[in-house]
Structure formats: structure tokens, C-alpha cells
Design a protein around this motif. Structure first.
Motif, PDB file in Angstrom:
ATOM      1  N   ILE A  10     -15.572 -17.628  12.908  1.00 43.94           N
ATOM      2  CA  ILE A  10     -15.424 -16.225  12.503  1.00 43.94           C
ATOM      3  C   ILE A  10     -14.355 -15.537  13.375  1.00 43.94           C
ATOM      4  CG2 ILE A  10     -17.734 -15.941  11.521  1.00 43.94           C
ATOM      5  CD1 ILE A  10     -18.572 -14.602  14.180  1.00 43.94           C
ATOM      6  N   SER A  51     -16.173 -20.939   3.317  1.00 44.04           N
ATOM      7  CA  SER A  51     -15.697 -19.591   2.968  1.00 44.04           C
ATOM      8  C   SER A  51     -14.565 -19.257   3.934  1.00 44.04           C
ATOM      9  CB  SER A  51     -16.840 -18.585   3.056  1.00 44.04           C
ATOM     10  OG  SER A  51     -17.339 -18.534   4.363  1.00 44.04           O
ATOM     11  N   GLY A  82     -17.194 -18.047   8.733  1.00 44.85           N
ATOM     12  CA  GLY A  82     -18.650 -18.095   8.879  1.00 44.85           C
ATOM     13  C   GLY A  82     -19.315 -19.070   7.923  1.00 44.85           C
ATOM     14  N   THR A  83     -20.534 -18.738   7.575  1.00 47.00           N
ATOM     15  CA  THR A  83     -21.353 -19.649   6.774  1.00 47.00           C
ATOM     16  C   THR A  83     -21.255 -19.320   5.288  1.00 47.00           C
ATOM     17  OG1 THR A  83     -22.865 -19.977   8.632  1.00 47.00           O
ATOM     18  CG2 THR A  83     -23.744 -20.430   6.437  1.00 47.00           C
ATOM     19  N   ASN A 106     -23.210 -13.602   2.358  1.00 46.63           N
ATOM     20  CA  ASN A 106     -22.247 -12.591   1.910  1.00 46.63           C
ATOM     21  C   ASN A 106     -20.893 -13.194   1.562  1.00 46.63           C
ATOM     22  OD1 ASN A 106     -24.100 -10.407   3.522  1.00 46.63           O
ATOM     23  ND2 ASN A 106     -23.003  -9.606   1.753  1.00 46.63           N
ATOM     24  N   ASP A 107     -20.918 -14.369   1.081  1.00 40.37           N
ATOM     25  CA  ASP A 107     -19.731 -15.089   0.629  1.00 40.37           C
ATOM     26  C   ASP A 107     -20.167 -15.949  -0.553  1.00 40.37           C
ATOM     27  OD1 ASP A 107     -17.572 -14.331   2.184  1.00 40.37           O
ATOM     28  OD2 ASP A 107     -18.096 -15.667   3.824  1.00 40.37           O
ATOM     29  N   ALA A 133     -21.894 -14.280  11.556  1.00 37.93           N
ATOM     30  CA  ALA A 133     -21.600 -13.075  12.347  1.00 37.93           C
ATOM     31  C   ALA A 133     -22.869 -12.331  12.758  1.00 37.93           C
ATOM     32  CB  ALA A 133     -20.653 -12.164  11.562  1.00 37.93           C
ATOM     33  N   PHE A 165     -23.898  -6.048   3.107  1.00 36.65           N
ATOM     34  CA  PHE A 165     -23.074  -4.827   3.157  1.00 36.65           C
ATOM     35  C   PHE A 165     -23.866  -3.654   2.586  1.00 36.65           C
ATOM     36  CE2 PHE A 165     -19.682  -7.982   3.335  1.00 36.65           C
ATOM     37  CZ  PHE A 165     -18.829  -7.417   4.272  1.00 36.65           C
ATOM     38  N   TYR A 219     -23.599  -5.565   7.516  1.00 41.97           N
ATOM     39  CA  TYR A 219     -22.176  -5.784   7.712  1.00 41.97           C
ATOM     40  C   TYR A 219     -21.449  -4.505   7.294  1.00 41.97           C
ATOM     41  CZ  TYR A 219     -22.633 -10.862   8.376  1.00 41.97           C
ATOM     42  OH  TYR A 219     -22.920 -12.107   8.867  1.00 41.97           O
ATOM     43  N   GLU A 220     -20.323  -4.229   7.934  1.00 40.21           N
ATOM     44  CA  GLU A 220     -19.572  -3.030   7.554  1.00 40.21           C
ATOM     45  C   GLU A 220     -18.081  -3.225   7.801  1.00 40.21           C
ATOM     46  OE1 GLU A 220     -18.939  -0.813   5.548  1.00 40.21           O
ATOM     47  OE2 GLU A 220     -20.838   0.257   5.831  1.00 40.21           O
ATOM     48  N   GLU A 274     -15.125  -7.763  16.233  1.00 39.36           N
ATOM     49  CA  GLU A 274     -14.253  -8.821  16.745  1.00 39.36           C
ATOM     50  C   GLU A 274     -15.032  -9.916  17.489  1.00 39.36           C
ATOM     51  OE1 GLU A 274     -11.455  -7.878  15.039  1.00 39.36           O
ATOM     52  OE2 GLU A 274     -10.116  -7.809  16.770  1.00 39.36           O
ATOM     53  N   LEU A 275     -16.224 -10.222  16.993  1.00 42.48           N
ATOM     54  CA  LEU A 275     -17.048 -11.249  17.633  1.00 42.48           C
ATOM     55  C   LEU A 275     -16.275 -12.558  17.744  1.00 42.48           C
ATOM     56  CD1 LEU A 275     -20.322 -10.456  15.717  1.00 42.48           C
ATOM     57  CD2 LEU A 275     -20.153 -10.488  18.217  1.00 42.48           C
ATOM     58  N   LYS A 325     -13.686 -13.147  19.250  1.00 44.47           N
ATOM     59  CA  LYS A 325     -12.235 -12.976  19.427  1.00 44.47           C
ATOM     60  C   LYS A 325     -11.940 -12.366  20.808  1.00 44.47           C
ATOM     61  CE  LYS A 325     -11.791 -12.050  14.505  1.00 44.47           C
ATOM     62  NZ  LYS A 325     -11.247 -11.208  13.465  1.00 44.47           N
ATOM     63  N   TYR A 337     -17.199  -5.065  11.363  1.00 43.23           N
ATOM     64  CA  TYR A 337     -18.344  -4.693  12.197  1.00 43.23           C
ATOM     65  C   TYR A 337     -19.652  -5.308  11.732  1.00 43.23           C
ATOM     66  CZ  TYR A 337     -15.477  -0.974  14.198  1.00 43.23           C
ATOM     67  OH  TYR A 337     -14.500  -0.267  14.840  1.00 43.23           O
ATOM     68  N   VAL A 338     -20.558  -5.517  12.707  1.00 42.56           N
ATOM     69  CA  VAL A 338     -21.969  -5.773  12.396  1.00 42.56           C
ATOM     70  C   VAL A 338     -22.758  -4.636  13.038  1.00 42.56           C
ATOM     71  CG1 VAL A 338     -23.902  -7.364  12.467  1.00 42.56           C
ATOM     72  CG2 VAL A 338     -21.573  -8.270  12.463  1.00 42.56           C
TER      73      VAL A 338
HETATM   74  N1  SAM Z   1     -20.058 -15.575   5.781  1.00 43.20           N
HETATM   75  C1  SAM Z   1     -19.857 -14.671   6.878  1.00 43.20           C
HETATM   76  C2  SAM Z   1     -20.906 -14.926   7.944  1.00 43.20           C
HETATM   77  O1  SAM Z   1     -21.434 -16.035   7.995  1.00 43.20           O
HETATM   78  O2  SAM Z   1     -21.173 -14.052   8.754  1.00 43.20           O
HETATM   79  C3  SAM Z   1     -19.826 -13.227   6.429  1.00 43.20           C
HETATM   80  C4  SAM Z   1     -18.732 -12.921   5.458  1.00 43.20           C
HETATM   81  S1  SAM Z   1     -18.655 -11.251   5.008  1.00 43.20           S
HETATM   82  C5  SAM Z   1     -17.537 -11.333   3.644  1.00 43.20           C
HETATM   83  C6  SAM Z   1     -17.577 -10.568   6.213  1.00 43.20           C
HETATM   84  C7  SAM Z   1     -18.298  -9.587   7.144  1.00 43.20           C
HETATM   85  O3  SAM Z   1     -18.937 -10.300   8.195  1.00 43.20           O
HETATM   86  C8  SAM Z   1     -17.358  -8.620   7.830  1.00 43.20           C
HETATM   87  O4  SAM Z   1     -17.059  -7.484   7.050  1.00 43.20           O
HETATM   88  C9  SAM Z   1     -18.148  -8.243   9.075  1.00 43.20           C
HETATM   89  O5  SAM Z   1     -19.119  -7.264   8.762  1.00 43.20           O
HETATM   90  C10 SAM Z   1     -18.836  -9.572   9.395  1.00 43.20           C
HETATM   91  N2  SAM Z   1     -17.998 -10.342  10.321  1.00 43.20           N
HETATM   92  C11 SAM Z   1     -17.345 -11.491  10.060  1.00 43.20           C
HETATM   93  N3  SAM Z   1     -16.683 -11.910  11.167  1.00 43.20           N
HETATM   94  C12 SAM Z   1     -16.932 -10.995  12.123  1.00 43.20           C
HETATM   95  C13 SAM Z   1     -16.531 -10.874  13.485  1.00 43.20           C
HETATM   96  N4  SAM Z   1     -15.731 -11.777  14.064  1.00 43.20           N
HETATM   97  N5  SAM Z   1     -16.975  -9.804  14.188  1.00 43.20           N
HETATM   98  C14 SAM Z   1     -17.785  -8.884  13.615  1.00 43.20           C
HETATM   99  N6  SAM Z   1     -18.184  -8.961  12.330  1.00 43.20           N
HETATM  100  C15 SAM Z   1     -17.772 -10.000  11.603  1.00 43.20           C
END
Ligand code: SAM
Length: 280
Positions: free
Chosen positions: A12, A82, A85-86, A90-91, A115, A135, A160-161, A187-188, A190, A216-217
Motif C-alpha cells: 500500500i 488490486s 493492498g488486499t 474495497n477493491d 490499510a 468508504f 476509508y476516506e 500515507e501508511l 510511506k 486516509y483511514v
Molecule cells: N484494498 C485496499 C486495502 O487492502 O486496504 C483498499 C483499497 S481502497 C480503493 C483505497 C483506500 O484505502 C484509500 O482511499 C485509503 O482510505 C486506504 N488506503 C490505502 N492505502 C493507504 C495508505 N498507504 N495510507 C492510508 N490509507 C490508505
């Protein structure tokens, strides 16, 4: 015998989080379905993997799933990733998993980053019972309604936001859920990873003044004794009716309901007109 569908978690934000098993699985499957082929190609190139990619995203999920099931039934192994992430959190992924199961294929998860799991474990909020809400709705009225629905769940709430809505969502959380303890991570994994903790009001203040970027989370504590939860009506129309029943004249009821739903009075009036039965 049908092949296997592998749901492969990818980083992520930090390529160091790609697991050796994820790399191995990507090398071994016959095809990789991914949200964005250009994005996944970069990941494959980084790890020296050459593999056939097919796009699989929310707009072609159903039709593409059928093609992938066809491959599985011929005994081929399919990987699903995706953008981050997983998969299926949300994917895209749910449709393919269901169809694969119905077709008798095995479905295996190759675990890795999610995340919200990382955000909740650093939040300092209870992890014994979690409610993950994905979301929040983008429209304010829907968002407030959803928050009212989840307000009394006896669990840590997780959402998620996106960066452009975080301020408005936090303001609605504060208004509907009360000034609960919370945590916001961005920015988890990162370089600029950041987690703000404290009351919702203090986090909102810091977010508004910082103007930070990133996805954001949002983590919010469960309802605690003594905290007021404000019920929100399910629709603008119902709220106006409620306020009128409570003694407000139509003009005042419309003004209050419009404000609560984040609408101008003229927009609220327009929506009420449209929702009247018999109107076209
Ligand atoms: N499949 C992903 C997962 O396993 O977490 C989530 C995908 S969803 C489309 C994307 C959302 O996940 C972002 O809008 C944010 O809310 C969250 N997200 C993904 N990466 C992130 C990160 N590095 N830091 C914070 N939030 C993150």
C-alpha cells in the motif's frame, strides 16, 4: 480439474512489504488479473516478473470474471491483484471469488497489507471488536445517515476516506457521533506516514489547518456512557415532516433540515419538490 484463484495482496505504498510468497505466486500463475495493467506492470518489472496481465476493474468485473472462470475451468491458475493492498477489500474481487467458488475452483489468499488493519493497530483504540465500514458515502445527507446507523455499534468504527473529503467527513462524524476519541492515519507505510490521535474535534482542527495530502483511514471509538448520539432522519422529506410535527413552520423546518443535510435552502426545496409523489 479446475485451477486455483489466488488473491494476492500487494504493497500500500512500500515495495518492501511485498512478500516472497506473493512474488512466487505471481511468477507461477498462468495469468494475473489486475485493476490497472500499467500500474501492475511497474510492480512486476520491479520484481523481475514477466506475466500475462488482463484488466479486471469495477466496470468490466462481471464479463471479465466469466473469461477468467473459463481459464480456471481449463485448469489454469489465476492471480488477482488490486492497485494496492488486499483484493476484494474495497477493491474488485468479490464477483470473481463467488464465480470461482461456484465453478468448483479453489480460492487461496496470499496475505499482505490491508490499510485499515495497519491504521487500527497504531490508533491506540480498542481492537477487540471492529466495524469496518469501507468508504463513507460522498453525499453529505447519505453520509450522515450512515453515521447515524452505525453510531451505536459496540465496536471501534473504521472508514476509508479520500483527501478531498476528510475535513467534511470528520465534521459530520463530530456532529453525529459526538466528540469521541479517534485516530486518522495517512500515507501508511510511506515516508510521510502520519497518525493523528485525540478527540474528533482536535483532529478536525489539525487536519483543517495542515492541508495535508494522502489517502486516509479514519478510526473512531465506540459510543461511551454519557455521550449523546444524535439521530438523523433517513431523508430530507422525513426530517422536514418531523420538524413540522415538533411545531416549526414549513419555512423554518426547511431551513433547519437543509442545514443538517449540508444543502442550501433552495437546493433542499428543489429536492423536496422532486420527491413529492406523483411529480415527474
Ligand atoms: N484494498 C485496499 C486495502 O487492502 O486496504 C483498499 C483499497 S481502497 C480503493 C483505497 C483506500 O484505502 C484509500 O482511499 C485509503 O482510505 C486506504 N488506503 C490505502 N492505502 C493507504 C495508505 N498507504 N495510507 C492510508 N490509507 C490508505
Amino acid at each position: 480439474m479446475p485451477g486455483t484463484l489466488y488473491l494476492i495482496a500487494t504493497p500500500i505504498g512500500n515495495l518492501g512489504d511485498m512478500s516472497p510468497r506473493a512474488i512466487e505466486t505471481m511468477k507461477n500463475v498462468d495469468v494475473i488479473a489486475c485493476e490497472d495493467t500499467r500500474h501492475t506492470l511497474k510492480l512486476l518489472n520491479h520484481f523481475g516478473i514477466t506475466k500475462k496481465l488482463v484488466s479486471y476493474h469495477e466496470h468490466n468485473e462481471s464479463i471479465r470474471a466469466d473469461e477468467l472462470i473459463e481459464m480456471l475451468s481449463k485448469g489454469q491458475n489465476v492471480g488477482l491483484v488490486s492497485d494496492a493492498g488486499t483484493p476484494a477489500i474495497n477493491d474488485p474481487g468479490l464477483v470473481l471469488v463467488r464465480k470461482a467458488r461456484n465453478a468448483g475452483a479453489e480460492v487461496i489468499s496470499i496475505p499482505g497489507p490491508v490499510a485499515f488493519v495497519n491504521a487500527v493497530v497504531v490508533s491506540g483504540l480498542p481492537t477487540d471488536s471492529l466495524f469496518f465500514g469501507g468508504f463513507l458515502p460522498s453525499k453529505q445527507g447519505d453520509r450522515r445517515k450512515r453515521l447515524a446507523e452505525v453510531a451505536a455499534i459496540p465496536a471501534t468504527l473504521i472508514f476509508y476516506e479520500s483527501p478531498h473529503r476528510i475535513g467534511r467527513s470528520l465534521a459530520d462524524c463530530l456532529d453525529i457521533l459526538g466528540d469521541r476519541s479517534a485516530s486518522v492515519s495517512r500515507e501508511l507505510t510511506k515516508i510521510h506516514e502520519e497518525t493523528l490521535t485525540g478527540s474528533l474535534s482536535s483532529i478536525l482542527e489539525r487536519i483543517l489547518s495542515a492541508n495535508s495530502r494522502g489517502e486516509y483511514v479514519l478510526i473512531i471509538d465506540r459510543e461511551r456512557d454519557g455521550q449523546e448520539v444524535r439521530p438523523v432522519s433517513s431523508s430530507l422529506q422525513e426530517r422536514v415532516a418531523e420538524l413540522e410535527a415538533a411545531g416549526h413552520d414549513n419555512r423554518a423546518a426547511l431551513k433547519i433540515a437543509a442545514k443538517e443535510h449540508g444543502l442550501s435552502r433552495s437546493e433542499a426545496y428543489r429536492q423536496l419538490q422532486l420527491s413529492r409523489p406523483g411529480d415527474t
